[in-house]
Design a protein around this motif. Sequence first.
Motif, PDB file in Angstrom:
ATOM      1  N   THR A  27       0.846  -1.195   0.000  1.00 45.62           N
ATOM      2  CA  THR A  27       0.000   0.000   0.000  1.00 45.62           C
ATOM      3  C   THR A  27       0.877   1.240   0.000  1.00 45.62           C
ATOM      4  O   THR A  27       2.050   1.186   0.354  1.00 45.62           O
ATOM      5  CB  THR A  27      -0.921   0.057   1.231  1.00 45.62           C
ATOM      6  OG1 THR A  27      -0.116   0.053   2.406  1.00 45.62           O
ATOM      7  CG2 THR A  27      -1.893  -1.097   1.251  1.00 45.62           C
ATOM      8  N   PRO A 101      -4.132   0.514  -2.106  1.00 45.64           N
ATOM      9  CA  PRO A 101      -3.365  -0.522  -2.804  1.00 45.64           C
ATOM     10  C   PRO A 101      -3.229  -0.120  -4.269  1.00 45.64           C
ATOM     11  O   PRO A 101      -3.888   0.818  -4.725  1.00 45.64           O
ATOM     12  CB  PRO A 101      -4.250  -1.756  -2.664  1.00 45.64           C
ATOM     13  CG  PRO A 101      -5.640  -1.206  -2.656  1.00 45.64           C
ATOM     14  CD  PRO A 101      -5.540   0.128  -1.947  1.00 45.64           C
ATOM     15  N   ALA A 107      -4.248  -5.498  -1.346  1.00 41.98           N
ATOM     16  CA  ALA A 107      -3.057  -5.484  -0.495  1.00 41.98           C
ATOM     17  C   ALA A 107      -3.519  -5.508   0.955  1.00 41.98           C
ATOM     18  O   ALA A 107      -4.182  -4.576   1.411  1.00 41.98           O
ATOM     19  CB  ALA A 107      -2.210  -4.246  -0.771  1.00 41.98           C
TER      20      ALA A 107
END
Length: 149
Positions: A27, A101, A107
């Motif tokens: 991220t 993400p 993510a």
Amino acid sequence: MRSVEWLAAAAADPVACRKQWRGDPGTALLEAGRYWNVLSTPEDRGWLALEALWCDRTTPPGPTLLDRKARRIGFFLPPDNDEWFGSGLRYASSSSWVAVPPPYREAGHLEWIIPPDGKGTLHSSDDLEAALRAAATTQVLWAAALGEE
């Protein structure tokens, strides 16, 4: 790849942003207020609002992010000076940071319900407000039908 470029452009350093997306946890923290703001809603209300937005085929839906851990849905809106008020709403605008993400995968606990399209499409503030009102009404009706307060 246009969606990657569009989203990374919100970072102070787009190259570093793309590097963070390739690493762990995948991220990047991006500042709201320049290209977009984010209205975060409780997950149940967010799903109902998104359903109402999808029913309107005249306006394409904007990027929408799900945070499974926090049980919230974030709607990406144009950067404006609107103020949003309501139970459970959180508004990220200028000087606020949002963990995102990459547009091509989830993510951790973050995933795109609707990833950015790379063209800059965002949710309409007016359409989202109407959808959230409809969602709140639906929740009240459900609660009444189930005998909840």
